[in-house]
Design an enzyme around this catalytic site. Structure first.
Site, PDB file in Angstrom:
ATOM      1  N   CYS A   5       0.880  -1.147   0.049  1.00 30.49           N
ATOM      2  CA  CYS A   5       0.223  -0.018  -0.061  1.00 30.49           C
ATOM      3  C   CYS A   5       0.797   1.267  -0.040  1.00 30.49           C
ATOM      4  O   CYS A   5       1.772   1.586   0.898  1.00 30.49           O
ATOM      5  CB  CYS A   5      -0.921  -0.042   1.237  1.00 30.49           C
ATOM      6  SG  CYS A   5      -1.755   1.532   1.491  1.00 30.49           S
ATOM      7  N   ASP A  31      -1.584  16.522  -1.138  1.00 31.85           N
ATOM      8  CA  ASP A  31      -2.075  15.587  -2.301  1.00 31.85           C
ATOM      9  C   ASP A  31      -1.004  15.981  -3.371  1.00 31.85           C
ATOM     10  O   ASP A  31      -0.484  17.280  -3.508  1.00 31.85           O
ATOM     11  CB  ASP A  31      -3.333  16.025  -2.927  1.00 31.85           C
ATOM     12  CG  ASP A  31      -3.664  14.822  -3.725  1.00 31.85           C
ATOM     13  OD1 ASP A  31      -4.739  14.160  -3.416  1.00 31.85           O
ATOM     14  OD2 ASP A  31      -3.254  14.876  -4.911  1.00 31.85           O
ATOM     15  N   HIS A  47      -4.232   0.343   8.128  1.00 30.23           N
ATOM     16  CA  HIS A  47      -4.536   0.239   6.839  1.00 30.23           C
ATOM     17  C   HIS A  47      -6.003  -0.322   6.793  1.00 30.23           C
ATOM     18  O   HIS A  47      -6.443  -1.379   7.545  1.00 30.23           O
ATOM     19  CB  HIS A  47      -3.869  -0.787   6.132  1.00 30.23           C
ATOM     20  CG  HIS A  47      -4.112  -1.291   4.952  1.00 30.23           C
ATOM     21  ND1 HIS A  47      -3.884  -0.309   3.842  1.00 30.23           N
ATOM     22  CD2 HIS A  47      -5.018  -2.187   4.231  1.00 30.23           C
ATOM     23  CE1 HIS A  47      -4.353  -0.707   2.674  1.00 30.23           C
ATOM     24  NE2 HIS A  47      -5.242  -1.975   3.034  1.00 30.23           N
ATOM     25  N   GLY A  93     -14.175   7.126  -8.284  1.00 26.94           N
ATOM     26  CA  GLY A  93     -12.614   7.755  -8.207  1.00 26.94           C
ATOM     27  C   GLY A  93     -11.761   7.466  -7.469  1.00 26.94           C
ATOM     28  O   GLY A  93     -10.535   8.074  -7.447  1.00 26.94           O
ATOM     29  N   HIS A  98      -6.409   2.935   0.226  1.00 27.95           N
ATOM     30  CA  HIS A  98      -6.260   3.055   1.833  1.00 27.95           C
ATOM     31  C   HIS A  98      -7.134   4.219   2.323  1.00 27.95           C
ATOM     32  O   HIS A  98      -6.913   5.584   1.561  1.00 27.95           O
ATOM     33  CB  HIS A  98      -4.735   3.368   2.033  1.00 27.95           C
ATOM     34  CG  HIS A  98      -4.343   3.488   3.616  1.00 27.95           C
ATOM     35  ND1 HIS A  98      -3.247   2.878   4.066  1.00 27.95           N
ATOM     36  CD2 HIS A  98      -4.883   4.379   4.605  1.00 27.95           C
ATOM     37  CE1 HIS A  98      -3.423   3.536   5.417  1.00 27.95           C
ATOM     38  NE2 HIS A  98      -4.300   4.401   5.675  1.00 27.95           N
ATOM     39  N   HIS A 100      -9.193   7.481   2.878  1.00 22.88           N
ATOM     40  CA  HIS A 100      -8.442   8.748   2.695  1.00 22.88           C
ATOM     41  C   HIS A 100      -9.625   9.877   2.540  1.00 22.88           C
ATOM     42  O   HIS A 100     -10.632   9.578   2.001  1.00 22.88           O
ATOM     43  CB  HIS A 100      -7.348   9.049   2.005  1.00 22.88           C
ATOM     44  CG  HIS A 100      -7.715   8.750   0.804  1.00 22.88           C
ATOM     45  ND1 HIS A 100      -7.530   7.488   0.109  1.00 22.88           N
ATOM     46  CD2 HIS A 100      -7.848   9.549  -0.578  1.00 22.88           C
ATOM     47  CE1 HIS A 100      -7.745   7.540  -1.267  1.00 22.88           C
ATOM     48  NE2 HIS A 100      -8.259   8.746  -1.481  1.00 22.88           N
TER      49      HIS A 100
END
Ligand code: DGP
Length: 114
Positions: A5, A31, A47, A93, A98, A100
């Protein structure tokens, strides 16, 4: 931690990120492909692949994620004018599996989203 991940590797510091927030359970970083002047990703250290993978026992952690968004918005100077987004599933999308929350702000945000 999930060895494959990307965001677990960011939590572990194996992949660099521009961190703006960290506590015992949560990490937040900018980001890599910002969609607004402020675009921060807020993730649990543990996770969890997506919102669909969470259960009743994760309620406190989910609350902490949302509360972190509020603190980050204040820290980033966008309190009162920001959006929190979770993309759940590839069709919605989600590209990193993981969980977020996106915190977006610093510009006018249209509705409905695409
Ligand atoms: P989503 O499409 O909702 O799964 O959002 C994943 C976001 O993760 C996307 O906006 C781009 C961001 N992202 C992907 N790889 C990296 C990375 O290596 N570093 C950072 N900071 N962000 C990343």
């Amino acid at each position: 931690m999930s060895e494959e991940c990307l965001f677990c590797k960011i939590v572990a510091g194996e992949i660099p990120s521009d961190r703006v927030w960290e506590d015992d359970d949560v990490v937040a970083f900018r980001d890599i492909s910002p969609q607004a002047p402020v675009h921060v990703l807020v993730i649990p250290k543990r996770h969890l692949a997506s919102l669909d993978e969470t259960a009743e026992g994760d309620a406190q952690l989910l609350g902490r994620l949302l509360g972190s968004c509020r603190s980050i918005a204040e820290q980033e100077g966008i309190a009162g004018a920001y959006r929190v987004v979770n993309n759940c599933g590839a069709a919605a999308g989600q590209s990193v599996f993981h969980i977020h929350l996106h915190v977006l702000g610093g510009r006018s945000l249209g509705w409905p989203p695409g």
